[in-house]
Design a protein around this motif. Structure first.
Motif, PDB file in Angstrom:
ATOM      1  N   SER A  87      19.791  40.140  50.040  1.00 56.24           N
ATOM      2  CA  SER A  87      19.071  38.876  50.204  1.00 56.24           C
ATOM      3  C   SER A  87      20.040  37.734  50.474  1.00 56.24           C
ATOM      4  N   LEU A 132      13.099  39.909  52.868  1.00 55.35           N
ATOM      5  CA  LEU A 132      12.891  38.947  51.784  1.00 55.35           C
ATOM      6  C   LEU A 132      11.453  38.948  51.279  1.00 55.35           C
ATOM      7  N   PRO A 182      18.662  34.495  46.959  1.00 59.87           N
ATOM      8  CA  PRO A 182      18.513  33.955  48.318  1.00 59.87           C
ATOM      9  C   PRO A 182      18.991  32.518  48.434  1.00 59.87           C
TER      10      PRO A 182
END
Length: 519
Positions: free
Chosen positions: A65, A162, A189
């Motif tokens: 991520s 994601l 992220p």
């Protein structure tokens, strides 16, 4: 709606929703269980996996991520050499950030439901393989048009990963264990965009700008290999379908089946609903809309710094070279790391009695309900759950820290003040941003639980729209208002949003009573 809850995003998959299903008795008139309906048993359940394997999978998913979102901001220090090579303006090269982020925002609407039909791993592998392959034309781009088209496509491909990665977290951990790994995943992220300029600064100081994207290609290749080799399939309906297929093959009895195989859901209808409902929620739910705007403003400010720091604040005004300008983002990264490190404390706050009286009373009633054996009654379980507004406690702290950090930064950037002072101001900003995001995400999931996937898809789309636009306005805004004025304006906007978690904490329950989507 179960089909919505299985398409997940970073904070969307908090396991209380699974808890409701787990503790709900079937209706009295339910038919006898189908003896040929295949279910997982014992060690077959991903939650029974060894703890080391669980955390290894989480670490790989988190790093993947980070890789995707890091690719969004590595553009920061490649713009000037691209301008010189292709004879374009800075406004054109900035689109390398904006289009990638827009791809990240649109992707979950269209690609989010894929894991409901094909499982987590197939989405992981195909998404990262496309992300890797589509980055090759970016690194080899002969002109700006090719570069920009494939920047959008790489963002779109990365969005598929994601949009489902958070689901693996709740697949692997039981309800009472999921908060810490979910908090860590939710932050991963956000680390990527801060890491990007630091990597890009060192590369572009010492070698050709194309190596910035070759590094992303190499990193994506490593992540793809790790995902294929070390991350097991964790989506229970897919595992049940595989088990049913094996049983049919080994026994020759075609009556064995899984719930997924008998589902009448259609992929096209599911995707259409995934695209429509997020905007319905924002249209009819003022809390969701305002929280989405707040999170969008925060991410927009974060992405604006990718232009402001190198070109204005530390690059031109302070005379930092390319790699030192990249390191100017370290303060934001430190704040985010502190946010991760403090999550055990906030989990303890949420679980224990360091909360308002009304919330403690609610939890005492819930515990009494459990002790009296009412746990299996769905309505009783829901009645005694902590209110979603309890998730806004950490957001209150985050709102204050973000505003404080921005005002501190705005008024300490004039040149006579040492550069370390404004850089220190970015620490509370980074810390506050993560606190705010965790608060917003977990509140949306719990308040709009039956439609959590749609609520989070709307949040993702709004955030990405702002994050795509803000880098485009950074150069003219800082040129016209100056560093103090422009950053002060952003701090003022943040101050306007600051009351939201406080107001919704006290009045959210009342607003939810009249909601068509919230519980």
């Amino acid at each position: 709606m179960q089909e919505e809850m299985s398409s997940t995003t970073p904070a969307e998959t908090i396991a209380d929703s699974a808890s409701l299903k787990k503790h709900a008795d079937p209706p009295a008139d339910t038919k006898e269980p189908d003896p040929y309906r295949v279910k997982l048993e014992g060690d077959e359940d991903p939650k029974s996996m060894h703890k080391f394997k669980k955390w290894m999978a989480i670490v790989i998913i988190c790093s993947a991520s980070t890789c995707v979102t890091c690719a969004s901001s590595v553009v920061s220090f490649t713009q000037k050499p691209m301008q010189e090579q292709w004879h374009v303006s800075s406004y054109v090269t900035i689109l390398g950030i904006s289009l990638f982020v827009e791809g990240l925002g649109i992707g979950p609407l269209l690609l989010g439901p894929l894991s409901e039909f094909y499982g987590r791993n197939l989405v992981y592998w195909s998404s990262f393989a496309l992300f890797l392959v589509l980055n090759l034309p970016v690194a080899l781009a002969p002109n700006i048009a090719t570069y920009l088209v494939f920047r959008f496509l790489t963002g779109f491909a990365g969005a598929a990963f994601l949009s489902v990665a958070g689901g693996s977290v709740t697949d692997l951990f039981a309800n009472e264990e999921v908060l810490l790994p979910m908090a860590i995943y939710s932050v991963s992220p956000m680390i990527g965009p801060v890491l990007g300029p630091a990597i890009s600064g060192f590369i572009n100081q010492n070698t050709h700008w194309r190596w910035t994207y070759w590094v992303i290609v190499i990193w994506a290749g490593v992540e793809l290999a790790l995902l294929v080799l070390l991350v097991p399939e964790t989506y229970v309906p897919t595992l049940e379908a595989r088990k049913a297929k094996k049983l049919r093959k080994s026994t020759g009895d075609e009556r064995y089946h899984s719930a997924l195989e008998r589902s009448d859901k259609g992929l096209v209808n599911t995707i259409a609903l995934s695209c429509l409902r997020p905007f319905q929620i924002m249209m009819y739910e003022p809390m969701a809309l305002l929280l989405n705007i707040w999170s969008a403003l925060l991410l927009g400010i974060l992405y604006l710094t990718f232009e402001a720091f190198p070109t204005r604040v530390f690059g031109r005004d302070r005379g930092f070279n390319t790699q030192m300008s990249g390191l100017s983002f370290v303060g934001i990264g430190i704040g985010m790391v502190i946010a991760i490190a403090s999550q055990p404390y906030w989990i303890k706050v949420y679980k224990e009695d360091r909360i308002p009286y009304w919330e403690r009373k609610m939890r005492a009633e819930r515990q009494k309900c459990v002790e009296e054996g009412e746990k299996e009654d769905k309505s009783a379980w829901r009645k005694h759950e902590p209110e979603p507004e309890a998730r806004l406690l950490i957001g209150m702290v985050g709102a204050v820290l973000v505003t404080l950090g921005l005002f501190w930064f705005a008024f300490t950037t004039p040149h006579p003040i040492h550069w370390i002072v404004p850089m220190l101001a970015t620490v509370p900003f980074g810390l506050g941003v993560i606190y705010a995001f965790i608060s917003i995400w977990t509140f949306l999931v719990h308040a709009y639980r039956p439609y959590a996937a749609s609520a989070m898809a709307g949040n993702s789309f709004t955030r990405s729209a702002f994050a795509a636009a803000f880098p485009l306005i950074s150069t003219p805004m800082y040129a016209r208002l100056g560093v103090v004025g422009a950053t002060g304006l952003l701090a003022g906007l943040s101050a306007l949003m600051m009351p939201l978690p406080f107001v919704f904490y006290h009045y959210g329950k009342r607003l939810r009573k009249n909601s068509r989507f919230a519980l």
